[in-house]
Motif scaffolding. Structure first.
Motif, PDB file in Angstrom:
ATOM      1  N   PRO A  87       0.835  -1.201   0.000  1.00 53.30           N
ATOM      2  CA  PRO A  87       0.000   0.000   0.000  1.00 53.30           C
ATOM      3  C   PRO A  87       0.872   1.255   0.000  1.00 53.30           C
ATOM      4  CG  PRO A  87       0.107  -0.920   2.221  1.00 53.30           C
ATOM      5  CD  PRO A  87       0.870  -1.862   1.325  1.00 53.30           C
ATOM      6  N   MET A  88       0.498   2.253  -0.808  1.00 52.06           N
ATOM      7  CA  MET A  88       1.264   3.491  -0.922  1.00 52.06           C
ATOM      8  C   MET A  88       0.327   4.687  -0.985  1.00 52.06           C
ATOM      9  SD  MET A  88       4.093   2.338  -3.821  1.00 52.06           S
ATOM     10  CE  MET A  88       2.937   1.344  -4.785  1.00 52.06           C
ATOM     11  N   HIS A 153     -10.476   0.705   0.471  1.00 52.71           N
ATOM     12  CA  HIS A 153     -11.090   1.796  -0.293  1.00 52.71           C
ATOM     13  C   HIS A 153     -10.285   3.087  -0.175  1.00 52.71           C
ATOM     14  CE1 HIS A 153     -14.258   4.164  -2.176  1.00 52.71           C
ATOM     15  NE2 HIS A 153     -14.165   5.015  -1.166  1.00 52.71           N
ATOM     16  N   ARG A 154      -9.720   3.345   1.006  1.00 51.93           N
ATOM     17  CA  ARG A 154      -9.084   4.636   1.254  1.00 51.93           C
ATOM     18  C   ARG A 154      -7.600   4.673   0.871  1.00 51.93           C
ATOM     19  NH1 ARG A 154     -10.831   6.955   7.050  1.00 51.93           N
ATOM     20  NH2 ARG A 154      -9.671   8.726   6.167  1.00 51.93           N
ATOM     21  N   THR A 155      -6.976   3.519   0.658  1.00 50.09           N
ATOM     22  CA  THR A 155      -5.567   3.500   0.274  1.00 50.09           C
ATOM     23  C   THR A 155      -5.425   4.017  -1.161  1.00 50.09           C
ATOM     24  OG1 THR A 155      -5.086   1.638   1.733  1.00 50.09           O
ATOM     25  CG2 THR A 155      -3.532   2.053  -0.060  1.00 50.09           C
ATOM     26  N   PRO A 156      -4.626   5.059  -1.377  1.00 50.88           N
ATOM     27  CA  PRO A 156      -4.536   5.650  -2.727  1.00 50.88           C
ATOM     28  C   PRO A 156      -3.971   4.705  -3.784  1.00 50.88           C
ATOM     29  CG  PRO A 156      -3.743   7.195  -1.082  1.00 50.88           C
ATOM     30  CD  PRO A 156      -3.921   5.875  -0.381  1.00 50.88           C
ATOM     31  N   ARG A 157      -2.964   3.889  -3.394  1.00 51.41           N
ATOM     32  CA  ARG A 157      -2.276   3.063  -4.385  1.00 51.41           C
ATOM     33  C   ARG A 157      -1.925   1.696  -3.815  1.00 51.41           C
ATOM     34  NH1 ARG A 157      -1.702   5.193  -9.753  1.00 51.41           N
ATOM     35  NH2 ARG A 157      -1.886   7.452  -9.530  1.00 51.41           N
ATOM     36  N   PHE A 158      -2.001   0.694  -4.672  1.00 52.53           N
ATOM     37  CA  PHE A 158      -1.456  -0.628  -4.376  1.00 52.53           C
ATOM     38  C   PHE A 158      -0.519  -1.014  -5.514  1.00 52.53           C
ATOM     39  CE2 PHE A 158      -5.456  -0.736  -1.996  1.00 52.53           C
ATOM     40  CZ  PHE A 158      -5.019  -1.223  -0.770  1.00 52.53           C
ATOM     41  N   GLY A 159       0.641  -1.517  -5.165  1.00 51.31           N
ATOM     42  CA  GLY A 159       1.596  -1.916  -6.203  1.00 51.31           C
ATOM     43  C   GLY A 159       2.580  -2.925  -5.668  1.00 51.31           C
TER      44      GLY A 159
END
Length: 487
Positions: A87-88, A153-159
Motif C-alpha cells: 500500500p502506498m 477503499h481509502r488506500t490511494p495506491r497498491f503496487g
C-alpha cells in the motif's frame, strides 16, 4: 567503457551486475540481503524501507566499482520477484509492509475462487493467465476487502516492490506487462486491468499503476533521496520484467524444446512460447516477456527450503555434508518416497494447506535414505509440473538449470538422470540480471529480437544423463506419483 546494469530485486537478496554490450565480462557486481518478516503464522512480509536501503547500497557499490575502473553505466534495467502487494500514498510513500508471494493469508479467497466461485475463478484465469492461489495480488486484495474494506477503499495506491522503487526513481506509477500478468488482475489480451478481477478484489483502476511494455524506459530523476545510488542524471531506466521471465531469457531458454529449471528458496520449471497459452484446468501460469514471447510453466514453494530443512532440522550439518551423505544411497532411495510440501504448494497441486510426508518407510532406511529421498522429492515434484507443461509445449530436449541449486554438481546430475536429457548450466548464475541486460540490448536495437539475445548467453558445464540411473528413476517416479495421489 559504456555498460548496462541489471538489477535483480529478489525475495532474499537485492543483486546487481554491470556488463558491456558485448557481454564479454562482468565489470561490477554487488548484493545485499533483505529480511522476511513473519508477524503471524502464514504471513510473509518485508519492510520496503529495508528493500530501498539494500537497493541503494547495491547500486552505490556497483557504481563506485564502475567509476574506479573508468566505466559508465548508460542503462539500468530491473528484474523483480512477482506477486508482492504494497500500500502506498499518492507520493509513493509506503503505508505498510509489502506482502510477499509466500504469504498465505488469502487461502480462503483462493479456495472460494476454486470452489463456490469456480466459474468466476476460471474466467479470471482465462483473462489473466495467472493460476488462482493465495500468492497472487488478486487474492491478497480480496482478503483485505473482507477484513478491512475501509482501508482497501481509502488506500490511494497498491503496487509491487518494483512499482515502489520505480516511483522513487522516475516519479511515475507504472508497471510492466510482465509483472502485471502475474497479479491476477491484468487482462493480457486487451493490455489493461480486468474489470472482472478488480470487482472481485474490490479495487479501482486509479489505485493501480499504468501498464507499460517491458522495454519501456524513463530518465532517472535525481532527488536527494536517490543521490546515494551513484546514478548520474543522464542514465536511462528500463522497467524490465518479472524474475521468472527474465530468468528464462538470461538462461538462453527462448527456443522451442528448451526448458529452464530454477531452484532458489522456491523453484519453477518453464518454457518460452510465442503466443499466450492457457491450461484449461488452471494449473500453469503464462506471463508476458516481450511482444511475441510468453513464459509458461509452474512454480513450486518447495525447493532450496527443503535443503535448508534437511541441513538445519534433520541432520544439523552443512549442505556439502548432506550431499556427501545422500551420495551413499542408490538412486530411488531404496523405495523411500518424500513429498516435499513443507510450506504448502503451488504447482502441481495449488493447495496452500497441503503438507509433506515420507512414505514407504521401513527398517532398512537410515538417515542417509531420508536425506536422499528429500533431494529426490524436490526434483520429482518439478518433473511432475513438467508433465503438465509437456501437454501444451511438447517435451524439452535440454534443460537449462540455474539458481542456488546449480552450485551442487551432485544435485544437478541427479536432475539429468531423472529427466533423461542433458542439463546445461549458465556461465553466470545471475540469470535474472542477465535477462534484464539482454532485454535492454533488444530495446536499444543492439539485438534484433530475443532469439538473438538468447544466442548471446554463455554456458558452463553440461551434465549428461546416465541411462541406467534414468531407468531406475522412471520406476521411482511412478512410486512417487502414487504417493502424491494419496494426499
Amino acid at each position: 567503457m559504456n555498460c548496462i546494469i541489471g538489477v535483480d530485486i529478489g525475495t532474499t537478496n537485492v543483486k546487481a551486475l554491470a556488463m558491456p554490450p558485448d557481454l564479454s565480462k562482468i565489470l561490477a557486481h554487488a548484493a545485499a540481503p533483505v529480511t522476511t518478516l513473519n508477524p503471524e503464522p502464514g504471513y510473509a512480509e518485508q519492510d520496503p524501507a529495508e528493500i530501498w536501503s539494500s537497493f541503494v547500497q547495491v547500486m552505490a557499490e556497483v557504481n563506485r566499482e564502475l567509476k574506479e575502473a573508468g566505466h559508465t553505466a548508460t542503462h539500468v534495467a530491473f528484474c523483480t520477484a512477482m506477486h508482492s502487494v504494497l500500500p502506498m500514498d499518492d507520493d509513493g510513500k509506503a503505508l505498510g509492509n509489502a506482502i510477499l508471494w509466500s504469504d498465505n493469508r488469502a487461502e480462503a479467497q483462493a479456495a472460494e475462487l476454486r470452489t463456490t466461485q469456480a466459474k468466476l475463478g476460471k474466467a479470471i484465469h482465462k483473462e489473466t493467465g495467472t493460476p488462482i492461489h493465495p500468492m497472487i495480488p488478486l487474492c491478497k486484495l480480496a482478503w483485505l476487502r473482507q477484513h478491512d474494506p475501509r482501508a482497501l477503499h481509502r488506500t490511494p495506491r497498491f503496487g509491487s516492490i518494483k512499482e515502489y522503487l520505480w516511483r522513487k526513481l522516475t516519479g511515475e506509477f507504472e508497471i510492466d506487462f510482465s509483472m502485471a500478468t502475474a497479479t491476477g488482475l491484468f487482462y493480457e489480451q486487451k493490455r489493461k486491468w480486468s474489470q472482472r478481477a478488480m470487482d472481485y478484489a474490490g479495487v479501482r483502476p486509479d489505485q493501480l499503476s499504468t501498464p507499460v511494455p517491458t522495454t519501456h524506459q524513463r530518465p532517472y530523476l535525481p532527488l536527494p533521496e536517490t543521490e546515494k545510488t551513484g546514478l548520474t542524471a543522464d542514465v536511462s531506466l528500463l522497467i524490465g520484467a518479472s524474475d521468472g521471465c527474465l530468468a528464462n531469457l538470461g538462461a538462453g531458454a527462448i527456443k522451442r524444446g528448451t526448458a529452464t529449471l530454477t531452484i532458489g528458496t522456491s523453484g519453477a520449471i518453464r518454457q518460452t512460447v510465442r503466443k499466450p497459452l492457457r491450461d484449461a484446468k488452471g494449473r500453469l501460469f503464462c506471463y508476458y516477456l516481450d511482444e511475441g514471447y510468453y513464459v509458461v510453466g509452474g512454480p513450486t514453494n518447495n525447493g532450496g527450503n527443503v535443503l535448508e530443512w534437511v541441513t538445519e532440522k534433520l541432520t544439523q550439518q552443512d549442505a556439502n555434508a548432506v550431499f556427501d551423505e545422500a551420495a551413499t544411497i542408490p538412486p530411488g532411495s531404496d523405495g523411500l518416497v518424500f513429498l516435499p510440501y513443507l510450506q504448502g504448494e503451488r504447482a502441481p497441486l495449488w493447495d496452500a494447506s497441503v503438507r509433506g510426508a515420507y512414505l514407504n518407510v521401513d527398517w532398512q532406511h537410515t538417515r542417509a535414505h531420508f536425506v536422499r529421498a528429500a533431494l529426490e522429492g524436490v526434483l520429482f515434484n518439478l518433473l511432475s509440473i513438467n508433465q503438465l507443461l509437456v501437454e501444451h509445449t511438447g517435451s524439452a530436449q535440454v534443460i537449462h538449470a540455474n539458481g542456488g541449486f546449480a552450485q551442487s554438481k551432485f544435485w544437478v546430475q541427479m536432475l539429468a538422470d531423472m529427466a533423461g536429457v542433458p542439463v546445461r548450466l549458465n556461465a553466470s548464475n545471475e540469470s535474472g540480471s542477465m535477462g534484464a541486460i539482454l532485454l535492454t540490448m533488444k530495446a536499444e536495437g543492439v539485438l534484433k529480437n530475443l532469439d538473438e539475445a538468447a544466442d548471446r548467453v554463455a554456458f558452463g558445464d553440461t551434465f549428461k544423463p546416465d541411462l541406467s540411473r534414468h531407468k531406475t528413476y522412471r520406476d521411482a517416479f511412478k512410486q512417487w506419483e502414487e504417493g502424491m495421489q494419496k494426499l
